[in-house]
Design a protein around this motif. Structure first.
Motif, PDB file in Angstrom:
ATOM      1  N   GLY A 115       0.819  -1.211   0.000  1.00  0.00           N
ATOM      2  CA  GLY A 115       0.000   0.000   0.000  1.00  0.00           C
ATOM      3  C   GLY A 115       0.848   1.255   0.000  1.00  0.00           C
ATOM      4  N   ILE A 116       2.124   1.113   0.305  1.00  0.00           N
ATOM      5  CA  ILE A 116       3.025   2.275   0.308  1.00  0.00           C
ATOM      6  C   ILE A 116       4.038   2.125  -0.830  1.00  0.00           C
ATOM      7  N   GLY A 117       4.674   0.968  -0.855  1.00  0.00           N
ATOM      8  CA  GLY A 117       5.693   0.743  -1.871  1.00  0.00           C
ATOM      9  C   GLY A 117       5.691  -0.686  -2.377  1.00  0.00           C
ATOM     10  N   ILE A 118       6.635  -0.976  -3.249  1.00  0.00           N
ATOM     11  CA  ILE A 118       6.713  -2.314  -3.842  1.00  0.00           C
ATOM     12  C   ILE A 118       7.356  -3.297  -2.851  1.00  0.00           C
ATOM     13  N   VAL A 119       6.672  -4.425  -2.653  1.00  0.00           N
ATOM     14  CA  VAL A 119       7.196  -5.468  -1.756  1.00  0.00           C
ATOM     15  C   VAL A 119       8.021  -6.473  -2.571  1.00  0.00           C
ATOM     16  N   GLY A 120       7.474  -6.884  -3.719  1.00  0.00           N
ATOM     17  CA  GLY A 120       8.159  -7.865  -4.564  1.00  0.00           C
ATOM     18  C   GLY A 120       7.194  -8.432  -5.580  1.00  0.00           C
ATOM     19  N   LYS A 121       7.445  -9.674  -5.984  1.00  0.00           N
ATOM     20  CA  LYS A 121       6.528 -10.298  -6.945  1.00  0.00           C
ATOM     21  C   LYS A 121       6.276 -11.751  -6.537  1.00  0.00           C
ATOM     22  N   ILE A 122       5.163 -12.309  -7.036  1.00  0.00           N
ATOM     23  CA  ILE A 122       4.824 -13.694  -6.712  1.00  0.00           C
ATOM     24  C   ILE A 122       5.828 -14.607  -7.429  1.00  0.00           C
ATOM     25  N   ALA A 123       6.475 -15.455  -6.694  1.00  0.00           N
ATOM     26  CA  ALA A 123       7.498 -16.341  -7.268  1.00  0.00           C
ATOM     27  C   ALA A 123       6.967 -17.759  -7.460  1.00  0.00           C
ATOM     28  N   ALA A 124       6.118 -18.206  -6.555  1.00  0.00           N
ATOM     29  CA  ALA A 124       5.560 -19.558  -6.668  1.00  0.00           C
ATOM     30  C   ALA A 124       4.149 -19.564  -6.107  1.00  0.00           C
ATOM     31  N   VAL A 125       3.282 -20.368  -6.740  1.00  0.00           N
ATOM     32  CA  VAL A 125       1.875 -20.393  -6.298  1.00  0.00           C
ATOM     33  C   VAL A 125       1.453 -21.815  -5.970  1.00  0.00           C
ATOM     34  N   ALA A 126       0.912 -22.016  -4.801  1.00  0.00           N
ATOM     35  CA  ALA A 126       0.300 -23.300  -4.428  1.00  0.00           C
ATOM     36  C   ALA A 126      -1.212 -23.075  -4.428  1.00  0.00           C
ATOM     37  N   GLU A 127      -1.972 -24.099  -4.018  1.00  0.00           N
ATOM     38  CA  GLU A 127      -3.421 -23.959  -4.107  1.00  0.00           C
ATOM     39  C   GLU A 127      -3.950 -22.889  -3.132  1.00  0.00           C
ATOM     40  N   THR A 128      -3.411 -22.920  -1.919  1.00  0.00           N
ATOM     41  CA  THR A 128      -3.930 -21.968  -0.906  1.00  0.00           C
ATOM     42  C   THR A 128      -2.884 -20.965  -0.428  1.00  0.00           C
ATOM     43  N   THR A 129      -1.648 -21.159  -0.795  1.00  0.00           N
ATOM     44  CA  THR A 129      -0.602 -20.205  -0.374  1.00  0.00           C
ATOM     45  C   THR A 129       0.265 -19.820  -1.577  1.00  0.00           C
ATOM     46  N   SER A 130       0.992 -18.732  -1.403  1.00  0.00           N
ATOM     47  CA  SER A 130       1.917 -18.289  -2.451  1.00  0.00           C
ATOM     48  C   SER A 130       3.193 -17.769  -1.815  1.00  0.00           C
ATOM     49  N   THR A 131       4.283 -17.790  -2.617  1.00  0.00           N
ATOM     50  CA  THR A 131       5.552 -17.253  -2.123  1.00  0.00           C
ATOM     51  C   THR A 131       5.854 -15.947  -2.863  1.00  0.00           C
ATOM     52  N   VAL A 132       6.222 -14.949  -2.062  1.00  0.00           N
ATOM     53  CA  VAL A 132       6.550 -13.634  -2.630  1.00  0.00           C
ATOM     54  C   VAL A 132       8.062 -13.460  -2.575  1.00  0.00           C
ATOM     55  N   LEU A 133       8.664 -13.190  -3.733  1.00  0.00           N
ATOM     56  CA  LEU A 133      10.095 -12.899  -3.766  1.00  0.00           C
ATOM     57  C   LEU A 133      10.248 -11.406  -3.484  1.00  0.00           C
ATOM     58  N   LEU A 134      10.952 -11.083  -2.417  1.00  0.00           N
ATOM     59  CA  LEU A 134      11.065  -9.673  -2.013  1.00  0.00           C
ATOM     60  C   LEU A 134      11.962  -8.893  -2.957  1.00  0.00           C
ATOM     61  N   ALA A 135      11.717  -7.608  -3.032  1.00  0.00           N
ATOM     62  CA  ALA A 135      12.508  -6.732  -3.914  1.00  0.00           C
ATOM     63  C   ALA A 135      13.974  -6.708  -3.489  1.00  0.00           C
ATOM     64  N   THR A 136      14.227  -7.013  -2.234  1.00  0.00           N
ATOM     65  CA  THR A 136      15.595  -6.965  -1.707  1.00  0.00           C
ATOM     66  C   THR A 136      16.385  -8.254  -1.974  1.00  0.00           C
ATOM     67  N   ASP A 137      15.709  -9.269  -2.540  1.00  0.00           N
ATOM     68  CA  ASP A 137      16.417 -10.522  -2.843  1.00  0.00           C
ATOM     69  C   ASP A 137      17.403 -10.290  -3.992  1.00  0.00           C
TER      70      ASP A 137
END
Lengths: 163, 316
Positions: free
Chosen positions: B154-176
């Motif tokens: 809501g303020i800035g960019i956190v990252g992007k979705i890197a992997a998606v499961a049925e009920t959860t997802s992994t976000v790759l952070l911008a700092t990676d």
């Protein structure tokens, strides 16, 4: 006999000291039970009239001395209450709690009233407005309640002793 | 006579004692020092008894107040402790709700301003490893999450979705270190790539062409350029915190501090539909204008001086 007299004198002194000390701690002194009346009642009910009258006179005199103002009112009240108890006890069964309660109530009322009358007639110059009949009644009630409880314990311990 | 006296001895005794009482009464009124003397004598006997009674009463009062009365106090303490625990847990949940409310409000403001649509999700775990900086969120393919969707708080960019499961997802952070975002500097309008560094909380700006001589200053805002195909143009990434010397004469080492605090992030917004945001150009301040004019003047003075010098040497 002399041993009994010594015991009585020591016990009387302790009783009056206890009364004057506790009256300022537990109750207002006006409504504190008259322990001397309870003792007078006990002696009057259990001993001969001559002994009870003499003991009452002595007990009243100690009470008078403990006040340090008048000599005589309490001793006269004690004699009258003792003789009153003696005469009433002939018509009442003294071992019943209610009758002892009534006896002590009457004795206390007679003692305080007669003391007041004596003071009133002898010392006209004094201010006697602080005395009221209601105070006498309250004192008599508290004396009779405490006295009857003491008597109950005494009767029970006597019975145990006999058994 | 003697027998009569014996018969009524008690009556005589009453009369005698009453008479004595009356006499004592009149004596005490005439000589008040006598009852006082008696009182002082009696007081000597009474005082030790009174003292011990007083001490007993004081001790019993102390015992009552310190031990018996304290029984109730301990009961009250137990009740108060229970109440305190309840209130503490209530307070904790209220604080949690306040934080959640604040974070969701920020996300709501963001969606209204950016006119974008998406899914709000909760962070359920953080990757503790030093090498991979990821978050796990509680929304997956079931909720419409797809790979490479941009994630913001809501303020800035956190990252992007890197992997998606049925009920959860992994976000790759911008700092990676494997993450790179196409960025644009707000004032200088230079573009480049913001890449993660081994310094956890900083991004490095690469491929920024500084040959044009445009100055990059500290505090300049870094926004998404929309050139990487993932993030639309105009989302805030961070702020320049360090501008290094030119390396190879072409590129400069520039470090950016992300606006997102990755350590406290709780709710994120996965953008599914978005538009470019118009980037307002920040007017240079008076001080920077003066500095630039000065810089220009110095250069022209230097040029004139050097020209004159060459002319003088030529004439000589």
């Amino acid at each position: 006999m002399s041993k009994n007299i010594i015991v009585f004198v020591v016990f009387s002194l302790c009783l009056i000291a206890l009364e004057s000390s506790l009256s300022s701690i537990i109750f207002p002194s006006k409504y504190f039970p008259d322990l001397a009346v309870i003792l007078i009642s006990y002696i009057s009910l259990n001993y001969s009239q001559n002994i009870s009258i003499s003991a009452s006179f002595f007990l009243g005199l100690i009470q008078d001395l403990s006040t340090g103002i008048y000599l005589g009112p309490n001793s006269l009240g004690a004699i009258l209450s003792s003789s009153c108890i003696k005469s009433l006890s002939k018509n009442l069964f003294s071992e019943q709690i209610l009758s002892t309660c009534i006896l002590i109530f009457i004795a206390s009322l007679i003692k305080t009233t007669s003391s007041f009358i004596l003071i009133y007639f002898f010392d006209r110059s004094g201010d006697h407005d602080f005395f009221s009949i209601l105070d006498f009644i309250y004192k008599a009630i508290s004396s009779s309640v405490v006295g009857s409880i003491v008597f109950l314990f005494l009767v029970k311990s006597k019975k145990k002793h006999r058994a | 006579m003697v027998s009569k006296l014996r018969k009524h001895s008690s009556l005589f005794l009453i009369i005698a004692y009453s008479f004595i009482s009356f006499q004592l009464m009149s004596l005490s009124l005439r000589k008040p020092e006598i009852p006082k003397l008696g009182w002082s004598l009696l007081e000597n006997i009474f005082s030790p008894i009174r003292k011990s009674i007083y001490e007993i009463s004081q001790t019993s009062d102390y015992v009552w107040k310190r031990y018996v009365w304290l029984k109730d106090v301990s009961l009250q303490k137990d009740v108060l402790e229970i109440q305190l625990k309840e209130l503490k847990s209530k307070n904790l949940s209220l604080t949690e709700l306040e934080y959640e409310n604040k974070s969701l409000r920020t996300i709501l403001d963001f969606t209204e301003k950016s006119n974008s649509k998406g899914i709000v999700s909760q962070v359920i775990s953080k990757e503790p490893s030093n090498w991979l900086m990821t978050l796990t969120i509680n929304k997956g393919s079931k909720d419409g999450i797809k790979e490479f969707l941009p994630v913001t708080d809501g303020i800035g960019i956190v990252g992007k979705i890197a992997a998606v499961a049925e009920t959860t997802s992994t976000v790759l952070l911008a700092t990676d270190t494997s993450s790179s975002i196409g960025v644009l500097l707000q004032n200088s309008r230079l573009t480049g790539l913001a890449e993660g560094t081994l310094k956890k909380d900083l991004l490095e700006l690469n491929y920024i062409d500084t040959s044009s001589g445009i100055a990059i200053s500290k505090g300049e805002k870094v926004l998404t350029s929309g050139m990487d195909g993932i993030f639309k143009k105009g989302y805030l990434v961070g702020e320049i915190v360090e501008v290094g010397n030119k390396i190879d004469g072409l590129f400069q080492k520039i470090l950016v501090k992300p606006v997102v605090d990755f350590s406290t992030i709780e709710n994120v917004f996965i953008i599914t539909e978005s538009k470019d945001i118009e980037i307002p150009f920040e007017m240079p301040t008076e001080q920077t204008i003066v500095e630039k004019i000065k810089e220009k003047d110095d250069k022209t003075i230097d040029k004139i001086v050097s020209k004159n010098k060459t002319k003088l040497t030529d004439s000589n």
